[in-house]
Design a protein around this motif. Structure first.
Motif, PDB file in Angstrom:
ATOM      1  N   GLN A  50      23.991  23.260 -14.077  1.00 59.31           N
ATOM      2  CA  GLN A  50      24.243  23.443 -15.508  1.00 59.31           C
ATOM      3  C   GLN A  50      25.490  24.295 -15.776  1.00 59.31           C
ATOM      4  O   GLN A  50      25.910  24.411 -16.932  1.00 59.31           O
ATOM      5  N   GLN A  51      26.063  24.870 -14.716  1.00 62.12           N
ATOM      6  CA  GLN A  51      27.241  25.739 -14.849  1.00 62.12           C
ATOM      7  C   GLN A  51      27.035  26.781 -15.951  1.00 62.12           C
ATOM      8  O   GLN A  51      27.845  26.928 -16.874  1.00 62.12           O
ATOM      9  N   VAL A  52      25.921  27.502 -15.827  1.00 60.89           N
ATOM     10  CA  VAL A  52      25.602  28.526 -16.822  1.00 60.89           C
ATOM     11  C   VAL A  52      26.593  29.677 -16.731  1.00 60.89           C
ATOM     12  O   VAL A  52      27.276  29.861 -15.712  1.00 60.89           O
ATOM     13  N   ASP A  53      26.667  30.452 -17.790  1.00 63.08           N
ATOM     14  CA  ASP A  53      27.576  31.598 -17.811  1.00 63.08           C
ATOM     15  C   ASP A  53      27.063  32.749 -16.961  1.00 63.08           C
ATOM     16  O   ASP A  53      27.854  33.517 -16.405  1.00 63.08           O
ATOM     17  N   PHE A  54      25.746  32.884 -16.860  1.00 65.54           N
ATOM     18  CA  PHE A  54      25.168  33.952 -16.048  1.00 65.54           C
ATOM     19  C   PHE A  54      23.671  33.690 -15.851  1.00 65.54           C
ATOM     20  O   PHE A  54      23.086  32.798 -16.478  1.00 65.54           O
ATOM     21  N   LEU A  55      23.083  34.486 -14.971  1.00 63.49           N
ATOM     22  CA  LEU A  55      21.658  34.389 -14.637  1.00 63.49           C
ATOM     23  C   LEU A  55      21.025  35.754 -14.817  1.00 63.49           C
ATOM     24  O   LEU A  55      21.588  36.774 -14.404  1.00 63.49           O
ATOM     25  N   ILE A  56      19.839  35.799 -15.446  1.00 62.40           N
ATOM     26  CA  ILE A  56      19.079  37.038 -15.623  1.00 62.40           C
ATOM     27  C   ILE A  56      17.804  36.963 -14.791  1.00 62.40           C
ATOM     28  O   ILE A  56      17.047  35.982 -14.873  1.00 62.40           O
ATOM     29  N   LEU A  57      17.544  38.006 -14.000  1.00 61.47           N
ATOM     30  CA  LEU A  57      16.297  38.131 -13.244  1.00 61.47           C
ATOM     31  C   LEU A  57      15.601  39.395 -13.736  1.00 61.47           C
ATOM     32  O   LEU A  57      16.039  40.517 -13.443  1.00 61.47           O
ATOM     33  N   ALA A  58      14.500  39.217 -14.478  1.00 55.94           N
ATOM     34  CA  ALA A  58      13.881  40.325 -15.211  1.00 55.94           C
ATOM     35  C   ALA A  58      12.753  41.003 -14.445  1.00 55.94           C
ATOM     36  O   ALA A  58      11.651  41.190 -14.957  1.00 55.94           O
ATOM     37  N   GLY A  59      13.026  41.406 -13.196  1.00 63.92           N
ATOM     38  CA  GLY A  59      12.088  42.261 -12.472  1.00 63.92           C
ATOM     39  C   GLY A  59      11.179  41.581 -11.479  1.00 63.92           C
ATOM     40  O   GLY A  59      10.906  40.382 -11.553  1.00 63.92           O
ATOM     41  N   ASP A  60      10.709  42.382 -10.515  1.00 61.94           N
ATOM     42  CA  ASP A  60       9.816  41.939  -9.442  1.00 61.94           C
ATOM     43  C   ASP A  60      10.402  40.750  -8.681  1.00 61.94           C
ATOM     44  O   ASP A  60       9.744  39.722  -8.480  1.00 61.94           O
ATOM     45  N   LEU A  61      11.641  40.918  -8.227  1.00 60.52           N
ATOM     46  CA  LEU A  61      12.255  39.903  -7.376  1.00 60.52           C
ATOM     47  C   LEU A  61      11.511  39.823  -6.049  1.00 60.52           C
ATOM     48  O   LEU A  61      11.308  38.752  -5.491  1.00 60.52           O
ATOM     49  N   GLU A 120      20.919  51.079 -19.557  1.00 57.51           N
ATOM     50  CA  GLU A 120      22.371  51.043 -19.609  1.00 57.51           C
ATOM     51  C   GLU A 120      22.844  49.699 -20.151  1.00 57.51           C
ATOM     52  O   GLU A 120      22.062  48.742 -20.267  1.00 57.51           O
ATOM     53  N   THR A 121      24.127  49.633 -20.486  1.00 55.36           N
ATOM     54  CA  THR A 121      24.719  48.423 -21.033  1.00 55.36           C
ATOM     55  C   THR A 121      25.755  47.884 -20.060  1.00 55.36           C
ATOM     56  O   THR A 121      26.623  48.635 -19.594  1.00 55.36           O
ATOM     57  N   LYS A 122      25.636  46.611 -19.730  1.00 51.90           N
ATOM     58  CA  LYS A 122      26.645  45.951 -18.899  1.00 51.90           C
ATOM     59  C   LYS A 122      27.398  44.949 -19.761  1.00 51.90           C
ATOM     60  O   LYS A 122      26.799  44.264 -20.605  1.00 51.90           O
ATOM     61  N   VAL A 123      28.691  44.856 -19.543  1.00 55.96           N
ATOM     62  CA  VAL A 123      29.565  44.042 -20.382  1.00 55.96           C
ATOM     63  C   VAL A 123      30.077  42.839 -19.582  1.00 55.96           C
ATOM     64  O   VAL A 123      30.529  42.982 -18.442  1.00 55.96           O
ATOM     65  N   LEU A 124      30.001  41.674 -20.207  1.00 59.77           N
ATOM     66  CA  LEU A 124      30.469  40.438 -19.573  1.00 59.77           C
ATOM     67  C   LEU A 124      31.335  39.658 -20.555  1.00 59.77           C
ATOM     68  O   LEU A 124      30.978  39.516 -21.725  1.00 59.77           O
ATOM     69  N   GLN A 125      32.473  39.161 -20.057  1.00 60.36           N
ATOM     70  CA  GLN A 125      33.224  38.172 -20.809  1.00 60.36           C
ATOM     71  C   GLN A 125      33.106  36.845 -20.078  1.00 60.36           C
ATOM     72  O   GLN A 125      33.462  36.744 -18.899  1.00 60.36           O
ATOM     73  N   THR A 126      32.572  35.845 -20.733  1.00 57.39           N
ATOM     74  CA  THR A 126      32.348  34.544 -20.099  1.00 57.39           C
ATOM     75  C   THR A 126      33.673  33.821 -19.898  1.00 57.39           C
ATOM     76  O   THR A 126      34.713  34.194 -20.446  1.00 57.39           O
ATOM     77  N   LYS A 127      33.617  32.761 -19.109  1.00 58.73           N
ATOM     78  CA  LYS A 127      34.829  31.977 -18.824  1.00 58.73           C
ATOM     79  C   LYS A 127      35.435  31.381 -20.092  1.00 58.73           C
ATOM     80  O   LYS A 127      36.633  31.131 -20.160  1.00 58.73           O
ATOM     81  N   SER A 128      34.598  31.144 -21.106  1.00 60.34           N
ATOM     82  CA  SER A 128      35.113  30.583 -22.359  1.00 60.34           C
ATOM     83  C   SER A 128      35.488  31.665 -23.373  1.00 60.34           C
ATOM     84  O   SER A 128      35.877  31.350 -24.502  1.00 60.34           O
ATOM     85  N   GLY A 129      35.362  32.939 -22.975  1.00 62.62           N
ATOM     86  CA  GLY A 129      35.886  34.010 -23.804  1.00 62.62           C
ATOM     87  C   GLY A 129      34.888  34.808 -24.618  1.00 62.62           C
ATOM     88  O   GLY A 129      35.266  35.803 -25.259  1.00 62.62           O
ATOM     89  N   GLU A 130      33.613  34.425 -24.623  1.00 56.23           N
ATOM     90  CA  GLU A 130      32.623  35.181 -25.403  1.00 56.23           C
ATOM     91  C   GLU A 130      32.300  36.518 -24.705  1.00 56.23           C
ATOM     92  O   GLU A 130      32.228  36.591 -23.477  1.00 56.23           O
TER      93      GLU A 130
END
Length: 411
Positions: A50-61, A120-130
């Motif tokens: 799907q070429q997603v912008d990112f992946l979130i793993l919300a605990g208990d990996l 904490e806050t992490k900052v991401l700029q996606t490949k399309s600029g968002e």
């Protein structure tokens, strides 16, 4: 129009021990042991496709605070695949894989971003600029009962704000109340999406904004029935698209068959075979708990065959099936009508017994030795009210059957 695409998964429990399943045939047990990793591979494959912008793993990996090297290595391999596809991964650790555990450390690739013990806050700029702000924290220890939600503060300057929280919605009573919050709390934060973890049952707590428990990616025991998976999310300035993707290679199912119409062993066998064909899933293994109710066969030999031979016949040929349905538990209940009022007239003992059972409220004390055992503390979860009631009903029925023997039918 600004838009982002990401995958939200939680509770991977990689390398879960799958307690109590060693009696399975070797090939099925091997597949069960591998199932959490199979689900992880489906997760990463979907992210790449799907070429997603990112992946979130919300605990208990990981399933335990010791994080086995096998689990870390397999996880790292999948993260490298995502790195090659230029997909960042945002991780919080939960109560099972908290930061204070003891493990041999394997470095993760640079695309894996782990939240520390304070929000904490992490900052991401996606490949399309968002621009995306992601907020979260990892458990410092196994037990976090503080309202960490109070520390989530929206930081301006992003197109999308996403909260990641491994915790318990405060009205839920079936799980430990870790990092408690309410839906109202989350709404007040004015985020665009809440990626939750901790509860293994999929649930959409709110649609606007989406507040979602994806559940775990692979069921690990008989309580975690049905297909498991994760969400592919597409967020825009005006709406959200939520697509649930199945990832479980092994599915737990529970089936109850009313066999009162069966007059022979063959009738019961056919009922079971028909029901099994209906739960079979293509390319997926099924571990089935099967209950037969209201059995009343005229021939005692056929009744004995149900207990002695039915399980073996139903398992026949399943061992080598890719889409197997393997019965892990078979419960057979013969039709034995119990008239409590009649029993009370036969002996005062029954009246006292039923009254004691109705008033019994000390299940926790009776089960205490189990939970005090080291294995029990680690692997047993607390019983819900419904499970306690079911346990008492089974105990009552067993007592009556042991105490009251119906007239022998001959043969």
């Amino acid at each position: 129009m600004k838009k982002i695409s990401f995958i939200h998964a939680a509770d991977l429990h990689l390398d879960s021990p799958m307690i109590g399943l060693k009696h399975l045939p070797a090939n099925i047990f091997s597949r069960v042991k591998e199932s959490t990793f199979t689900a992880l591979k489906k997760l990463t494959a979907e992210a790449i496709e799907q070429q997603v912008d990112f992946l979130i793993l919300a605990g208990d990996l990981f399933d335990g605070e010791d994080r086995s090297l096998r689990a870390q290595s397999r996880f790292r391999t999948e993260m490298l695949k995502l790195a090659e596809a230029d997909i960042p991964v945002y991780v919080v650790h939960g109560n099972h894989d908290h930061l204070n555990g003891s493990w041999v450390h394997l470095d993760m690739p640079a695309n894996v971003h782990v939240f520390h013990s304070e929000v904490e806050t992490k900052v991401l700029q996606t490949k399309s600029g968002e621009w995306v702000h992601l907020y979260g924290f990892s458990y410092a220890t196994r037990h976090i009962f503080d309202r960490k939600i109070d520390d989530y503060i929206r930081v301006d300057g992003a197109d999308f704000h996403i909260g990641i929280l491994h915790g318990n919605e405060s009205t839920g009573i079936d799980h430990n109340n870790y990092a408690p919050f309410s839906v109202k709390d989350l709404h007040a934060k004015d985020f665009d999406y809440w990626a939750l973890g901790h509860i293994h049952k999929r649930a959409v707590l709110s649609e606007n904004p989406p507040i979602i428990y994806p559940g775990n990616i692979q069921g690990r025991n008989k309580k975690e029935t049905g297909s498991k998976g994760f969400y592919h999310i597409t967020l825009s300035e005006i709406d959200a698209k939520l697509d649930f993707i199945e990832s479980s290679d092994i599915v737990w199912e529970e089936l109850v068959i009313n066999a009162e119409s069966a007059s022979s062993f063959h009738d019961v066998l056919r009922l079971c075979q028909t029901a099994i064909s209906q739960v079979r899933k293509i390319q997926t293994g099924t571990l089935l708990r099967l209950s037969l109710k209201n059995i009343q066969l005229a021939d005692e030999r056929e009744t004995r065959s149900l207990h002695d031979d039915l399980m073996e016949l139903l398992r026949e040929d399943e061992k080598d099936e890719v889409s197997f349905v393997w019965i892990v538990e078979l419960n057979i209940t013969e039709s034995f009508p119990i008239d409590k009022e009649q029993l009370k007239t036969e002996a005062n003992f029954y009246a006292e017994l039923f009254e004691t059972i109705e008033q019994y409220d000390n299940v926790e004390h009776a089960l205490a030795p189990l939970y005090e055992h080291s294995l029990g503390r680690r692997h047993l979860s607390q019983l819900s009210d419904a499970e306690e009631k079911e346990l008492l009903e089974k105990a009552e029925k067993l007592l009556i059957e042991l105490l009251y023997q119906p007239v022998d039918r001959g043969g």
